[in-house]
Design a protein around this motif. Sequence first.
Motif, PDB file in Angstrom:
ATOM      1  N   ALA A  90       0.850  -1.190   0.000  1.00 35.66           N
ATOM      2  CA  ALA A  90       0.000   0.000   0.000  1.00 35.66           C
ATOM      3  C   ALA A  90       0.886   1.241   0.000  1.00 35.66           C
ATOM      4  N   PRO A  91       0.360   2.374  -0.467  1.00 28.08           N
ATOM      5  CA  PRO A  91       1.161   3.609  -0.460  1.00 28.08           C
ATOM      6  C   PRO A  91       1.704   3.970   0.920  1.00 28.08           C
ATOM      7  N   ASP A  92       0.963   3.587   1.972  1.00 27.59           N
ATOM      8  CA  ASP A  92       1.416   3.882   3.326  1.00 27.59           C
ATOM      9  C   ASP A  92       2.680   3.119   3.702  1.00 27.59           C
ATOM     10  N   ASP A  93       3.096   2.160   2.853  1.00 25.92           N
ATOM     11  CA  ASP A  93       4.316   1.414   3.151  1.00 25.92           C
ATOM     12  C   ASP A  93       5.552   2.303   3.201  1.00 25.92           C
ATOM     13  N   LEU A  94       5.474   3.486   2.623  1.00 30.34           N
ATOM     14  CA  LEU A  94       6.604   4.417   2.738  1.00 30.34           C
ATOM     15  C   LEU A  94       6.921   4.726   4.196  1.00 30.34           C
ATOM     16  N   ALA A  95       5.893   4.661   5.048  1.00 30.47           N
ATOM     17  CA  ALA A  95       6.122   4.909   6.473  1.00 30.47           C
ATOM     18  C   ALA A  95       7.025   3.855   7.090  1.00 30.47           C
ATOM     19  N   LEU A  96       7.106   2.672   6.460  1.00 29.10           N
ATOM     20  CA  LEU A  96       8.013   1.647   6.967  1.00 29.10           C
ATOM     21  C   LEU A  96       9.454   2.127   6.956  1.00 29.10           C
ATOM     22  N   VAL A  97       9.811   2.905   5.946  1.00 31.05           N
ATOM     23  CA  VAL A  97      11.202   3.331   5.820  1.00 31.05           C
ATOM     24  C   VAL A  97      11.409   4.780   6.257  1.00 31.05           C
ATOM     25  N   LYS A  98      10.359   5.586   6.180  1.00 24.73           N
ATOM     26  CA  LYS A  98      10.499   6.999   6.524  1.00 24.73           C
ATOM     27  C   LYS A  98       9.931   7.362   7.890  1.00 24.73           C
ATOM     28  N   GLY A  99       9.128   6.465   8.457  1.00 28.64           N
ATOM     29  CA  GLY A  99       8.436   6.767   9.697  1.00 28.64           C
ATOM     30  C   GLY A  99       9.213   6.401  10.942  1.00 28.64           C
ATOM     31  N   ASP A 100       8.494   6.390  12.065  1.00 27.93           N
ATOM     32  CA  ASP A 100       9.092   6.105  13.369  1.00 27.93           C
ATOM     33  C   ASP A 100       9.446   4.622  13.511  1.00 27.93           C
ATOM     34  N   PRO A 101      10.340   4.301  14.449  1.00 27.41           N
ATOM     35  CA  PRO A 101      10.723   2.899  14.666  1.00 27.41           C
ATOM     36  C   PRO A 101       9.544   1.998  15.019  1.00 27.41           C
ATOM     37  N   SER A 102       8.496   2.555  15.621  1.00 25.41           N
ATOM     38  CA  SER A 102       7.359   1.733  16.032  1.00 25.41           C
ATOM     39  C   SER A 102       6.733   1.017  14.839  1.00 25.41           C
ATOM     40  N   GLY A 103       6.705   1.668  13.672  1.00 25.64           N
ATOM     41  CA  GLY A 103       6.147   1.040  12.480  1.00 25.64           C
ATOM     42  C   GLY A 103       6.978  -0.139  12.013  1.00 25.64           C
ATOM     43  N   ARG A 104       8.290  -0.027  12.132  1.00 25.40           N
ATOM     44  CA  ARG A 104       9.160  -1.136  11.723  1.00 25.40           C
ATOM     45  C   ARG A 104       9.091  -2.285  12.728  1.00 25.40           C
ATOM     46  N   ARG A 105       8.945  -1.956  14.007  1.00 24.93           N
ATOM     47  CA  ARG A 105       8.745  -3.023  14.999  1.00 24.93           C
ATOM     48  C   ARG A 105       7.436  -3.761  14.733  1.00 24.93           C
ATOM     49  N   ALA A 106       6.387  -3.011  14.401  1.00 25.65           N
ATOM     50  CA  ALA A 106       5.097  -3.637  14.114  1.00 25.65           C
ATOM     51  C   ALA A 106       5.187  -4.520  12.874  1.00 25.65           C
ATOM     52  N   PHE A 107       5.955  -4.080  11.884  1.00 29.70           N
ATOM     53  CA  PHE A 107       6.161  -4.892  10.680  1.00 29.70           C
ATOM     54  C   PHE A 107       6.762  -6.246  11.043  1.00 29.70           C
TER      55      PHE A 107
END
Length: 391
Positions: free
Chosen positions: A118-135
Motif C-alpha cells: 500500500a502507499p502507506d508502506d513508505l512509512a516503513l522506511v520513513k516513519g518512526d521505529p514503532s512502524g518497523r517493529r510492528a512490521f
Amino acid sequence: MYVAHLTLVDFRSYAQADVALEAGATAFIGRNGQGKTNLVEAIDYLARLSSHRVASDAPLVRAGAERALVRAAVVRDGRQAILEVEIHPGKSNRARVNRADLPRARELVGLVRTVIFAPDDLALVKGDPSGRRAFLDDLLVMRTPRLAGVRADYERTLRQRNSLLKTAGAARRGSTSQESALSTLGVWDAHLARTGAELLAERLRLVAQLRPLVGHAYATVARGASSDDSGLDYQPSLSLDGLDHHGGEVDRADLTDRLLEELAVRRNDELDRGISLVGPHRDELLLTLGNGDPSVPRLPVRGYASHGESWSFALALRLASYDLLRADGDDPILILDDVFAELDTERRAQLAELVAGAEQVLVTAAVADDVPEKLAGVRYHVGGGEVRRES
C-alpha cells in the motif's frame, strides 16, 4: 491458499456485500472513495485482526451500526473453511471457524495469510521505529500464531510496569505513601525480561532470515542496484556483546538474564522518567543503503534515501515477507492496494512479473490502465456502494 467468497456486513461503507472470488488475479477498479480498498482491507483484517489503515477498530464499523462482520470462504489444499470475525469496538471481538466459536479471537490469526502492498508502506522506511517493529511482529505472528500471545503478554506487562514505575518514582520523591510499589517492581522485571527475551529472540531470527531476501528483492525493483546495496540490521536497546547470536539464534535464558541485568542498571533512570527504557519496545530495525562500493559505509534509508529508493526498499520488505511466508509452505494472498499509481511503467511491469505467479493476487486501482497486462484477470467495478463483475 485463496479466498473464494467474501461477505461483509456493516464493514466500513458496506451495509452488505457479497463478492465471489477466484484464484489468480482479481482487480477492483473504481474512483477514490468508492470502497474498493475496504474490500481488500477486510481480507487483510481477517488474517491479522488489525487494519493496515487505522490503529483502532472503531472506523471499521459502518456509521450507525454497533458491530461489523467479515466472513470469507478460504480454500487451502483443495479444502474450504469458513472464517469469520465480528468486530465490536471497545469490546472483545468474536471469531468463528466453520460456524464454531473460537475461545479467543486471536486464534483466527494465521489461518489465512496475506501480504499487503500500500502507499502507506513508505512509512516503513520513513516513519518512526514503532512502524518497523510492528512490521516484524506482524510477520512473526503470521508465521507463528502462538506469538500473538507472547506479544500481548509483553504489552500488558509493559503497561503494568510503566504504571508501577510512575507510582514508585513518586514514592521515592516523597509525594506519595505507596513505597510498597518498589518492592513489587522486581516481579514485573521478571515478567518483562521473560516475555521480552522471547520476542527479542524471535525478531533477531526473523531479521537474519529476511536479510538476504530483502537484498534480492531490492536488486530486482531498484534500477541498477545489487543485492549487496541494501542492509537490514536489528538494533536492540541493550548490548548483546558476549552472547552467541550466529544466524540470529540466541539462547532465551541468556537474553532473559541480560535484560534483567540491564533493567537493574537503568533502574534509577526509569524511576526518574516513569517509563521502561529497556526491552523490545525500544528497539529499532535499521534499514541502510550502499552504492555498490563495500569500502563506503551504508547510510540510513530514513533521511538519506530518495523517494524512489525509499519506495523500492518498502517494496523489497513486502516482497521478502511474501517469499518467507511462501517458503513456509503456503502461498499467501497478495494484496496490491493502489500501488501501481505510485510506480512508473517499468516498475509496474517489474512488480507484476514478480507477483503474477502467486495463487491469488488482489489489486485495487482508480484507473484500469494502471493495472499491468501481466495481472489481467477478473475485474470488478466498484462504485455507488456496489461491486459488479465486468464481463
